[in-house]
Design an enzyme around this catalytic site. Structure first.
Site, PDB file in Angstrom:
ATOM      1  CE1 TYR A   1      -4.416 -13.683  -1.468  1.00 55.66           C
ATOM      2  CE2 TYR A   1      -5.805 -14.416  -3.262  1.00 55.66           C
ATOM      3  CZ  TYR A   1      -5.733 -13.483  -2.215  1.00 55.66           C
ATOM      4  OH  TYR A   1      -6.687 -12.436  -2.102  1.00 55.66           O
TER       5      TYR A   1
ATOM      6  N   GLY B   1       0.711  -1.312   0.167  1.00 53.94           N
ATOM      7  CA  GLY B   1      -0.095  -0.043  -0.022  1.00 53.94           C
ATOM      8  C   GLY B   1       0.865   1.506   0.154  1.00 53.94           C
TER       9      GLY B   1
ATOM     10  CB  ALA C   1     -10.693  -9.235   3.353  1.00 50.89           C
TER      11      ALA C   1
HETATM   12  P1  NAD Z   1      -3.550  -4.366  -1.831  1.00 49.98           P
HETATM   13  O1  NAD Z   1      -2.167  -5.054  -1.670  1.00 49.98           O
HETATM   14  O2  NAD Z   1      -3.981  -3.012  -2.291  1.00 49.98           O
HETATM   15  O3  NAD Z   1      -3.922  -4.212   0.070  1.00 49.98           O
HETATM   16  C1  NAD Z   1      -3.320  -4.977   1.176  1.00 49.98           C
HETATM   17  C2  NAD Z   1      -2.895  -4.153   2.071  1.00 49.98           C
HETATM   18  O4  NAD Z   1      -2.260  -4.977   3.197  1.00 49.98           O
HETATM   19  C3  NAD Z   1      -1.376  -3.385   1.440  1.00 49.98           C
HETATM   20  O5  NAD Z   1      -1.822  -2.046   1.586  1.00 49.98           O
HETATM   21  C4  NAD Z   1      -0.257  -3.863   2.206  1.00 49.98           C
HETATM   22  O6  NAD Z   1       0.795  -2.876   2.490  1.00 49.98           O
HETATM   23  C5  NAD Z   1      -0.885  -4.306   3.633  1.00 49.98           C
HETATM   24  N1  NAD Z   1      -0.019  -5.301   4.316  1.00 49.98           N
HETATM   25  C6  NAD Z   1       0.167  -6.691   3.793  1.00 49.98           C
HETATM   26  N2  NAD Z   1       0.624  -7.208   4.837  1.00 49.98           N
HETATM   27  C7  NAD Z   1       0.445  -6.638   5.806  1.00 49.98           C
HETATM   28  C8  NAD Z   1       1.067  -6.790   7.232  1.00 49.98           C
HETATM   29  N3  NAD Z   1       1.414  -7.849   7.539  1.00 49.98           N
HETATM   30  N4  NAD Z   1       0.859  -5.701   8.291  1.00 49.98           N
HETATM   31  C9  NAD Z   1       0.076  -4.400   7.645  1.00 49.98           C
HETATM   32  N5  NAD Z   1      -0.223  -4.378   6.498  1.00 49.98           N
HETATM   33  C10 NAD Z   1       0.060  -5.122   5.591  1.00 49.98           C
HETATM   34  O7  NAD Z   1      -4.647  -5.561  -2.058  1.00 49.98           O
HETATM   35  P2  NAD Z   1      -6.350  -5.445  -2.075  1.00 49.98           P
HETATM   36  O8  NAD Z   1      -6.735  -5.688  -3.237  1.00 49.98           O
HETATM   37  O9  NAD Z   1      -6.657  -4.067  -1.626  1.00 49.98           O
HETATM   38  O10 NAD Z   1      -6.662  -6.479  -1.020  1.00 49.98           O
HETATM   39  C11 NAD Z   1      -7.379  -6.284   0.158  1.00 49.98           C
HETATM   40  C12 NAD Z   1      -8.074  -7.574   0.814  1.00 49.98           C
HETATM   41  O11 NAD Z   1      -8.990  -8.229  -0.165  1.00 49.98           O
HETATM   42  C13 NAD Z   1      -6.810  -8.753   0.940  1.00 49.98           C
HETATM   43  O12 NAD Z   1      -6.970  -9.451   2.194  1.00 49.98           O
HETATM   44  C14 NAD Z   1      -7.113  -9.453  -0.271  1.00 49.98           C
HETATM   45  O13 NAD Z   1      -6.647 -10.768  -0.162  1.00 49.98           O
HETATM   46  C15 NAD Z   1      -8.433  -9.384  -0.509  1.00 49.98           C
HETATM   47  N6  NAD Z   1      -9.245  -9.773  -1.976  1.00 49.98           N
HETATM   48  C16 NAD Z   1      -8.806  -8.732  -2.824  1.00 49.98           C
HETATM   49  C17 NAD Z   1      -9.468  -9.082  -4.045  1.00 49.98           C
HETATM   50  C18 NAD Z   1      -9.269  -8.107  -5.345  1.00 49.98           C
HETATM   51  O14 NAD Z   1      -9.738  -8.323  -6.490  1.00 49.98           O
HETATM   52  N7  NAD Z   1      -8.659  -6.847  -4.996  1.00 49.98           N
HETATM   53  C19 NAD Z   1     -10.005 -10.076  -4.400  1.00 49.98           C
HETATM   54  C20 NAD Z   1     -10.230 -11.166  -3.302  1.00 49.98           C
HETATM   55  C21 NAD Z   1      -9.686 -10.833  -1.831  1.00 49.98           C
END
Ligand code: NAD
Length: 340
Positions: free
Chosen positions: A160, A47, A128
């Protein structure tokens, strides 16, 4: 200072893990618009503070830069929260293939840490998860009770999926053993403003390629079909579920039901870039099919179709997606074309 959309609603203190990420930062904005106090916690591994430019305008917002696996910090933050949205994770199939150990450890440790602290304070938590938990099951539509069909563990792509499956099982275990009011949301593909192309997410990757005059690389034969949900719809589902007490201990699919093949998505992107940015010089050929083995450099198994059944969520909250794929691609072209 943001204005409340509904002052009669109870103001909540929300903690958003992964709050500097794509979905998390959009969620922070909506929670603030709804007059809540919001703390985002993010280690900024994927992020960015740039995603939080709007949120930082509010005195009701704070970012804590930390690892969600840090149980001391999480205990303190969760002790002060009314509701937790746990979105922090290492995300995406590309990272699952290239960094499976990180994906497994980061996702499971983070979820365990969040659930333990929620257990100490009885805090409402939304976890999530992902449609990846269904694995190769291509039944259409996929229901929450459907089987998971995964390839063998030596195929790294499933790391994953496996991590999210354990996250879900932990959530149900904490609910059953300690009464933690946890709800699991299985997102199908979510896309829209702030989604990065860095880890191969297909919509921003196609848009960036077309605007840069590069061919769109379609994996496999391009007949694989997905449903893309606008992030504002996903965020609306999260907020509705966080207010629904009956949702504790349950799992809900969250996704659009509008299906499109990757070949059709590439064609749509090329058509809309030609229409909206006629100065962009499209590559020749505009689409190139890339075998999975070439795209990922390892054995790769894909699923041909992934369509959610959203009946459970619709019956509980009335939710359904509102924005279609053409709107999503148009919006992303406008943003990237403007240098966003
Ligand atoms: P993203 O990578 O933009 O957001 C994830 C955030 O988590 C990032 O900002 C990252 O820096 C932070 N992060 C990772 N590990 C961390 C830790 N140990 N401590 C603190 N922060 C941490 O991804 P997204 O697309 O916004 O996904 C958000 C959630 O939704 C996730 O759990 C993902 O698995 C789930 N998800 C997303 C999608 C999609 O299509 N975007 C689909 C299915 C599930």
């Amino acid at each position: 200072m943001r204005r409340s959309t509904d002052r009669r609603k109870k103001r909540r203190r929300a903690l958003v893990t992964g709050g500097a990420g794509f979905i998390g930062s959009n969620l922070c904005d909506s929670l603030l618009d709804d007059d809540n106090e919001v703390v985002a916690v993010d280690d900024l591994s994927a992020g960015s503070r740039d995603n939080l430019v709007a949120a930082f305008q509010s005195e009701d917002f704070r970012l804590v830069t930390a690892d969600v696996a840090d149980i001391v910090i999480m205990d303190h933050l969760i002790s002060e929260a009314d509701v937790v949205f746990h979105l922090a994770a290492t995300v995406g199939v590309k990272r699952a293939v290239n960094e499976p150990r990180l994906v497994i450890e980061n996702n499971i440790k983070g979820t365990d840490s969040v659930l333990r602290a929620c257990g100490r304070y009885g805090t409402r938590v939304i976890i999530a998860s992902s449609s990846e938990v269904y694995g190769r099951n291509s039944a259409a539509p996929l229901r929450e009770s459907d089987d998971r069909i995964l390839g063998p563990p030596q195929v790294q792509r499933w790391s994953y999926s496996a991590s999210k499956g354990i996250d879900e099982m932990l959530a149900f275990a904490f609910y059953n053993e300690f009464g933690v009011p946890a709800t699991v949301t299985r997102f199908f593909n979510t896309t829209g403003p702030r989604q990065s192309s860095a880890y191969g997410m297909v919509v921003p990757t196609f848009v960036r390629a077309a605007l840069a005059g590069q061919p769109l690389l379609v994996h496999g034969d391009g007949t694989q079909r997905r449903c893309f949900c606008h992030v504002s719809d996903t965020v609306r589902a999260l907020m509705l579920l966080s207010e629904a007490e009956d949702a504790a201990g349950e799992v809900y699919n969250v996704g659009s039901t509008e299906e499109i093949s990757m070949r059709e998505l590439a064609d749509l992107t090329i058509r809309l870039v030609g229409e909206l940015c006629p100065e962009a010089i499209l590559a020749e050929p505009a689409i190139r099919l890339v075998p999975y083995a070439e795209a990922y450099n390892v054995a790769f198994e894909d699923t041909p179709r992934r369509v959610p059944c959203i009946d459970r969520l619709h019956e509980l909250t009335g939710w359904q997606h509102s924005l279609g794929i053409e709107h999503i691609v148009r919006e992303m072209i406008a943003q990237h074309g403007a240098g966003a």
